[in-house]
Design an enzyme around this catalytic site. Sequence first.
Site, PDB file in Angstrom:
ATOM      1  N   LEU A  86     -14.249  46.289  32.151  1.00 56.88           N
ATOM      2  CA  LEU A  86     -13.645  44.973  32.393  1.00 56.88           C
ATOM      3  C   LEU A  86     -14.053  44.397  33.741  1.00 56.88           C
ATOM      4  CD1 LEU A  86     -10.038  45.621  31.048  1.00 56.88           C
ATOM      5  CD2 LEU A  86     -11.834  44.270  29.961  1.00 56.88           C
ATOM      6  N   GLY A  87     -14.447  45.237  34.674  1.00 63.28           N
ATOM      7  CA  GLY A  87     -14.843  44.718  35.981  1.00 63.28           C
ATOM      8  C   GLY A  87     -14.960  45.827  36.996  1.00 63.28           C
TER       9      GLY A  87
ATOM     10  N   GLY B 210     -13.566  46.576  44.973  1.00 63.08           N
ATOM     11  CA  GLY B 210     -13.720  47.403  46.152  1.00 63.08           C
ATOM     12  C   GLY B 210     -13.116  48.785  45.997  1.00 63.08           C
ATOM     13  N   MET B 211     -12.052  48.930  45.192  1.00 62.61           N
ATOM     14  CA  MET B 211     -11.387  50.224  45.063  1.00 62.61           C
ATOM     15  C   MET B 211     -11.936  51.057  43.913  1.00 62.61           C
ATOM     16  SD  MET B 211      -7.285  50.981  44.878  1.00 62.61           S
ATOM     17  CE  MET B 211      -7.132  51.114  43.101  1.00 62.61           C
ATOM     18  N   GLY B 212     -12.508  50.419  42.907  1.00 63.79           N
ATOM     19  CA  GLY B 212     -13.023  51.182  41.785  1.00 63.79           C
ATOM     20  C   GLY B 212     -13.415  50.308  40.613  1.00 63.79           C
TER      21      GLY B 212
ATOM     22  N   ASP C 255      -4.849  39.579  47.821  1.00 65.89           N
ATOM     23  CA  ASP C 255      -6.129  39.105  47.275  1.00 65.89           C
ATOM     24  C   ASP C 255      -5.890  38.141  46.125  1.00 65.89           C
ATOM     25  OD1 ASP C 255      -8.881  38.875  47.226  1.00 65.89           O
ATOM     26  OD2 ASP C 255      -9.158  40.558  45.858  1.00 65.89           O
TER      27      ASP C 255
ATOM     28  N   VAL D 136     -12.623  48.978  36.565  1.00 64.42           N
ATOM     29  CA  VAL D 136     -11.561  48.751  35.583  1.00 64.42           C
ATOM     30  C   VAL D 136     -12.164  48.848  34.182  1.00 64.42           C
ATOM     31  CG1 VAL D 136      -9.740  47.204  34.786  1.00 64.42           C
ATOM     32  CG2 VAL D 136     -10.393  47.218  37.204  1.00 64.42           C
TER      33      VAL D 136
END
Length: 569
Positions: free
Chosen positions: A23-24, A27-29, A139, A31
């Site tokens: 899905l995308g 910055g953190m990981g 964000d 999805v």
Amino acid sequence: MRPEPLRPRDPVRLGSYELVGRLGEGGMGTVYLARTPAGQQVAVKVVRDDLAPDDEFRRRFRSEVARARQVPPFCTAEVIDADPDAEHPYLVVEYVEGPTLQQVVDEKGPLTAANLHSVAIGVATALTAIHGAGIIHRDLKPRNVLLAPGTPKVIDFGIARDIDGAHTANTSPEFMMGTVAYMAPERFGDDVALTAAADVFAWGGVVAYAGTGRTPFGGDSPPATAGRILTQEPDLSGLSGPLRDLVARALHKNPAERPSARELLDLLVSSPSRPAASALEGQPDLRAAANQAQSVTGLMPGPAPAEPTVALSAVPGMSEAVDDDHGRRRRWFLPASIAMLVLAVIAGTMMLVFDPRSEPVAGSGTPEPPVVSSSATPPPGPVLISDDLDKQRLWLAKTEPDGFSSCAFTEGELRVRIQSRSLYKCRGPQDTLPDDLSIDVGVRLLTDNACAAIWFHFKLPRGGHLVRVCQNNVFVGAHQGSDVTVSRTLPLDHPILAGGPATRIGLRVVGDTVTVTRNGVTLGDAPLGAAEISGSRVLLGIILDRDVPEAGAAEVAFDQIEVRGPSAR
């Protein structure tokens, strides 16, 4: 959110969840779209491999998950499950079907009045729920607002932090988290307490964008936008009535002068304007969510029944704030030192230059591969450039007069084609980028005789460093004038097949060395050399594969490029 196919190195299962698509990525990981054992679709956010071993990160992630579970699902994606202690920590949330606000405005233009009020009410409802749970989103932007059936949904609390003791430290390792166009003035300061008022400022930017198709402080570059946020009033032309006045209040430079999310919601719901009434009458789910958010967060003072419009449109002066201790008015200024600091830092890394557009140049050269030892590299820094490459944004389409060489957006990717040329570059952003940077981009080879080309530190007429991604090898070197040279050849264990799925190519430039990765796996390091190269641009294009006999047209494709600056040490 339309899922993409899984990539070769993606996991296929996490806990009891079967991963079925992407899905995308943030910055953190990453999805993923997943299925539960009962067949329900969910979204699973998986933490990056380099963050997972960090005990401090896991502690923060565990705390964040606990907070996120407390957010009522009023216009937000509900948290369903999480495992912060897994080998690959993950968070499971409700899967929301529907395009992002960014996609809708990009494709169809500004929203109609009723739809605009629906978004304004829905996002205010979500912030009321989020802030009520003690979380700051940090964000909020059009990409994080999904226009789902029933109600808009705010997603991605990936960089949220507890409201209590939330100091930004924006110039430390988390420098410039968020998207500049929606960042409140106080977020550019050092050691400035971050409050929920920063999300309210972002709400104003999101609603202004939804209603006008542009950001209220839009500049030609991130530093120009930051300067306008710090020094100028927002451009709200295109908005009207009470909503315009409320957006202006939300975009006040002094956080103390902005309404709370709950006040936003109260004023929006009680507004007598026809679009606001139509938004609630036509969407019972939205009305129910707004009413529930109001009921669980306590009553806030609303406008008097006889004068709702006056209360909604009373916008205090831009330079004044309430002094709670003395009940007097005082002047509020963003310290000049903060403004100068942020502009200097951002401009130093992202200032635009107005170089001429690049043009195709013929190339040749001889490989000279030395032995290079692997060097440790820091984690990536703040995002400087991000483009899905599914349509014209930062990179542009063009076709040469002969009709044989072109850069075109086809089927959600940037395709570069040549015939009777040895190489070709696409026109891209002219941002001035730092020497140390990282580049991550999806690459597909569409014909056997083609290599994908990535230029960095590029400037006409001197050229720049060049990485060529071919079927069996990645070549690192330089492109100067008409000469293409190679400093190191990195063999691929598994060939990149023509017409196959996209391969993620990563370049991490630190000092005089570039580290090359394929789908997150390091291929090796290579020296940069070529001291006369002094440019800063990143370009994408195509070069013929010299190891394959020329056979007609050559073609490659790119998708989802991200350029990051150096990490804070």
